[in-house]
Design a protein around this motif. Structure first.
Motif, PDB file in Angstrom:
ATOM      1  N   GLN A 182      32.390  49.791  54.974  1.00 58.67           N
ATOM      2  CA  GLN A 182      32.553  48.683  54.397  1.00 58.67           C
ATOM      3  C   GLN A 182      31.510  48.041  53.800  1.00 58.67           C
ATOM      4  O   GLN A 182      31.560  47.478  52.556  1.00 58.67           O
ATOM      5  N   ALA A 183      30.264  48.366  54.235  1.00 63.02           N
ATOM      6  CA  ALA A 183      28.980  47.638  53.627  1.00 63.02           C
ATOM      7  C   ALA A 183      28.997  48.266  52.064  1.00 63.02           C
ATOM      8  O   ALA A 183      28.475  47.628  51.192  1.00 63.02           O
ATOM      9  N   GLU A 184      28.756  49.678  52.201  1.00 63.73           N
ATOM     10  CA  GLU A 184      28.869  50.380  51.064  1.00 63.73           C
ATOM     11  C   GLU A 184      29.866  49.867  49.974  1.00 63.73           C
ATOM     12  O   GLU A 184      29.651  49.764  48.899  1.00 63.73           O
ATOM     13  N   ALA A 185      31.028  49.619  50.406  1.00 66.96           N
ATOM     14  CA  ALA A 185      32.224  49.345  49.459  1.00 66.96           C
ATOM     15  C   ALA A 185      31.943  47.971  48.968  1.00 66.96           C
ATOM     16  O   ALA A 185      32.314  47.693  47.609  1.00 66.96           O
ATOM     17  N   GLN A 186      31.482  46.810  49.873  1.00 65.59           N
ATOM     18  CA  GLN A 186      30.998  45.527  49.239  1.00 65.59           C
ATOM     19  C   GLN A 186      30.057  45.543  48.284  1.00 65.59           C
ATOM     20  O   GLN A 186      29.949  44.977  47.326  1.00 65.59           O
ATOM     21  N   ALA A 187      29.009  46.591  48.596  1.00 68.07           N
ATOM     22  CA  ALA A 187      27.615  46.674  47.646  1.00 68.07           C
ATOM     23  C   ALA A 187      28.351  47.263  46.179  1.00 68.07           C
ATOM     24  O   ALA A 187      27.788  46.746  45.153  1.00 68.07           O
ATOM     25  N   GLN A 188      29.166  48.185  46.156  1.00 67.70           N
ATOM     26  CA  GLN A 188      29.711  48.617  44.875  1.00 67.70           C
ATOM     27  C   GLN A 188      30.594  47.627  44.144  1.00 67.70           C
ATOM     28  O   GLN A 188      30.265  47.475  43.135  1.00 67.70           O
ATOM     29  N   THR A 189      31.207  46.867  44.936  1.00 69.21           N
ATOM     30  CA  THR A 189      31.940  45.750  44.293  1.00 69.21           C
ATOM     31  C   THR A 189      30.824  44.642  43.789  1.00 69.21           C
ATOM     32  O   THR A 189      31.200  44.165  42.473  1.00 69.21           O
ATOM     33  N   GLU A 190      29.994  44.293  44.415  1.00 71.82           N
ATOM     34  CA  GLU A 190      29.187  43.382  43.777  1.00 71.82           C
ATOM     35  C   GLU A 190      28.187  43.947  42.703  1.00 71.82           C
ATOM     36  O   GLU A 190      27.776  43.233  41.853  1.00 71.82           O
ATOM     37  N   ALA A 191      27.949  45.296  42.660  1.00 71.38           N
ATOM     38  CA  ALA A 191      27.207  45.740  41.604  1.00 71.38           C
ATOM     39  C   ALA A 191      27.872  45.972  40.293  1.00 71.38           C
ATOM     40  O   ALA A 191      27.377  46.231  39.175  1.00 71.38           O
ATOM     41  N   GLN A 192      29.192  45.953  40.252  1.00 71.05           N
ATOM     42  CA  GLN A 192      29.984  46.179  39.046  1.00 71.05           C
ATOM     43  C   GLN A 192      29.595  44.870  38.071  1.00 71.05           C
ATOM     44  O   GLN A 192      29.823  43.902  38.487  1.00 71.05           O
ATOM     45  N   PRO A 193      29.479  45.262  36.718  1.00 69.85           N
ATOM     46  CA  PRO A 193      29.332  44.152  35.921  1.00 69.85           C
ATOM     47  C   PRO A 193      30.631  43.335  35.659  1.00 69.85           C
ATOM     48  O   PRO A 193      31.760  43.689  35.699  1.00 69.85           O
ATOM     49  N   GLN A 194      30.368  42.181  35.487  1.00 71.45           N
ATOM     50  CA  GLN A 194      31.438  41.187  35.343  1.00 71.45           C
ATOM     51  C   GLN A 194      32.115  41.257  34.098  1.00 71.45           C
ATOM     52  O   GLN A 194      31.353  41.363  32.876  1.00 71.45           O
ATOM     53  N   ALA A 195      33.437  41.242  33.728  1.00 72.30           N
ATOM     54  CA  ALA A 195      34.045  41.516  32.391  1.00 72.30           C
ATOM     55  C   ALA A 195      33.625  40.256  31.617  1.00 72.30           C
ATOM     56  O   ALA A 195      34.033  38.987  32.322  1.00 72.30           O
ATOM     57  N   PRO A 196      33.622  40.264  30.099  1.00 64.78           N
ATOM     58  CA  PRO A 196      33.221  38.950  29.768  1.00 64.78           C
ATOM     59  C   PRO A 196      34.437  38.135  29.499  1.00 64.78           C
ATOM     60  O   PRO A 196      35.799  38.600  29.454  1.00 64.78           O
ATOM     61  N   THR A 197      34.323  36.965  29.462  1.00 63.41           N
ATOM     62  CA  THR A 197      35.546  35.894  29.490  1.00 63.41           C
ATOM     63  C   THR A 197      35.870  35.774  27.936  1.00 63.41           C
ATOM     64  O   THR A 197      34.933  35.308  27.199  1.00 63.41           O
ATOM     65  N   THR A 198      37.279  35.992  27.679  1.00 64.37           N
ATOM     66  CA  THR A 198      37.638  35.601  26.114  1.00 64.37           C
ATOM     67  C   THR A 198      38.094  34.504  26.150  1.00 64.37           C
ATOM     68  O   THR A 198      38.862  33.861  27.013  1.00 64.37           O
ATOM     69  N   THR A 199      37.736  33.650  24.878  1.00 65.80           N
ATOM     70  CA  THR A 199      38.259  32.390  24.619  1.00 65.80           C
ATOM     71  C   THR A 199      39.211  32.315  23.265  1.00 65.80           C
ATOM     72  O   THR A 199      38.872  33.209  22.556  1.00 65.80           O
ATOM     73  N   ASP A 200      40.037  31.211  23.254  1.00 69.50           N
ATOM     74  CA  ASP A 200      40.763  31.168  22.224  1.00 69.50           C
ATOM     75  C   ASP A 200      39.764  30.400  21.039  1.00 69.50           C
ATOM     76  O   ASP A 200      39.452  29.177  21.326  1.00 69.50           O
ATOM     77  N   PRO A 201      39.553  30.895  19.873  1.00 70.30           N
ATOM     78  CA  PRO A 201      38.846  30.198  18.827  1.00 70.30           C
ATOM     79  C   PRO A 201      39.461  28.750  18.478  1.00 70.30           C
ATOM     80  O   PRO A 201      38.885  27.771  18.120  1.00 70.30           O
ATOM     81  N   ALA A 202      40.779  28.708  18.579  1.00 66.46           N
ATOM     82  CA  ALA A 202      41.722  27.464  18.075  1.00 66.46           C
ATOM     83  C   ALA A 202      41.367  26.517  19.007  1.00 66.46           C
ATOM     84  O   ALA A 202      41.497  25.208  18.736  1.00 66.46           O
ATOM     85  N   THR A 203      40.875  26.872  20.390  1.00 68.55           N
ATOM     86  CA  THR A 203      40.783  25.638  21.434  1.00 68.55           C
ATOM     87  C   THR A 203      39.560  25.603  21.736  1.00 68.55           C
ATOM     88  O   THR A 203      39.046  24.426  22.691  1.00 68.55           O
ATOM     89  N   ASP A 204      38.287  26.540  21.531  1.00 74.17           N
ATOM     90  CA  ASP A 204      37.044  26.403  21.766  1.00 74.17           C
ATOM     91  C   ASP A 204      36.375  25.467  20.899  1.00 74.17           C
ATOM     92  O   ASP A 204      36.230  25.869  19.556  1.00 74.17           O
TER      93      ASP A 204
END
Length: 218
Positions: A182-204
Motif C-alpha cells: 500500500q505504501a509503494e502504491a501511494q508513493a507511485q501515485t504521488e510521484a506521477q506528474p499532474q496533467a496540465p489544466t486546459t482552459t477555454d480562451p474565450a472565457t479565460d
C-alpha cells in the motif's frame, strides 16, 4: 505372652465378617464391566495415518507386528515437476499371542496411527487366529474412547505453542507485506506528474487580446 489361639480367633473373625456381607457378582457377559479410561484392551489401527515408516515394528520387543507395503509413483503436481513415490500399506497385522501390551508401538508412532481400545473380548480357541489383520484392527478403532479434557490450569502443549507462534509470524509477515504494498502504491501515485489544466480562451481573461480604444471607458 501371646494367648494361645489368638491367630485362629482373628482368622475366624475375618471369616464371620465376610460371611455376613452381601456378595456382589458381576453378571458378565450380560453386564459389561466399567473399565478405567486408560484400559489396555487391544491395539487399534487408524490406517489413514499410517505411512509405513516401520518404526512400530522395529521397536516392538516381541516382533509381533507384521507390515507389508509397496511403492507407487504419483505424477508431478505441476508441469515441469518431478514424480514422487509413496509407500502403500498392503498388510498390517498384530499377533496378540505374542503381544505383551507394553504400548511401545503406540508411543513411538509419529503419526498417531495406533491407539488403545478398551475391547478385550477377542479370545480364540486356536492360537493361530490371534493374529488379527488390519481390517479387524480398523474395526477396533471406532471403539477408542475420546481423549479426556485438558486441565484448564495445565501448561499449553509445546506443539500448540509452536504452531501458534508460527501462525502469528505468518500473519505479521502478511500484514507487513500488505502495508508495504500500500505504501509503494501511494508513493507511485504521488510521484506521477499532474496533467496540465486546459482552459477555454474565450472565457479565460488572461488570454483575451488588447481591448479596442474606447472600450471600457466611462
Amino acid at each position: 505372652m501371646a494367648i494361645p489361639g489368638t491367630g485362629l480367633a482373628k482368622g475366624l473373625a475375618v471369616t464371620l465378617r465376610t460371611m455376613t456381607k452381601r456378595s456382589v457378582t458381576d453378571q458378565y457377559p450380560d453386564a459389561l464391566p466399567a473399565l478405567p479410561p486408560r484400559s489396555r484392551g487391544v491395539i487399534a489401527l487408524f490406517e489413514e495415518n499410517c505411512t509405513v515408516c516401520m518404526l512400530c515394528a522395529r521397536e516392538c520387543p516381541d516382533w509381533c507386528i507384521y507390515i507389508d507395503s509397496h511403492k507407487e509413483t504419483t505424477p508431478a503436481a505441476a508441469p515441469g515437476g518431478r514424480e514422487r513415490s509413496r509407500n502403500v500399506l498392503d498388510r498390517f497385522a498384530i499377533d496378540f499371542s505374542l503381544c505383551m501390551y507394553c504400548g511401545i508401538c503406540i508411543e513411538v508412532c509419529p503419526f498417531d496411527a495406533l491407539f488403545w481400545s478398551p475391547e478385550f473380548e477377542y479370545a480364540e480357541t486356536d492360537i493361530l487366529e490371534l493374529t488379527h489383520e488390519r481390517d479387524k484392527l480398523r474395526d477396533w478403532m471406532w471403539t477408542v474412547p475420546a481423549p479426556p479434557a485438558l486441565d484448564p490450569a495445565a501448561e499449553e502443549p509445546k506443539e500448540i505453542a509452536a504452531a501458534r507462534k508460527a501462525a502469528d509470524k505468518l500473519i505479521a509477515a502478511q500484514a507487513q507485506a500488505e502495508a508495504q504494498a500500500q505504501a509503494e502504491a501511494q508513493a507511485q501515485t504521488e510521484a506521477q506528474p499532474q496533467a496540465p489544466t486546459t482552459t477555454d480562451p474565450a472565457t479565460d481573461p488572461a488570454t483575451e487580446g488588447p481591448s479596442a480604444p474606447g472600450e471600457g471607458d466611462s
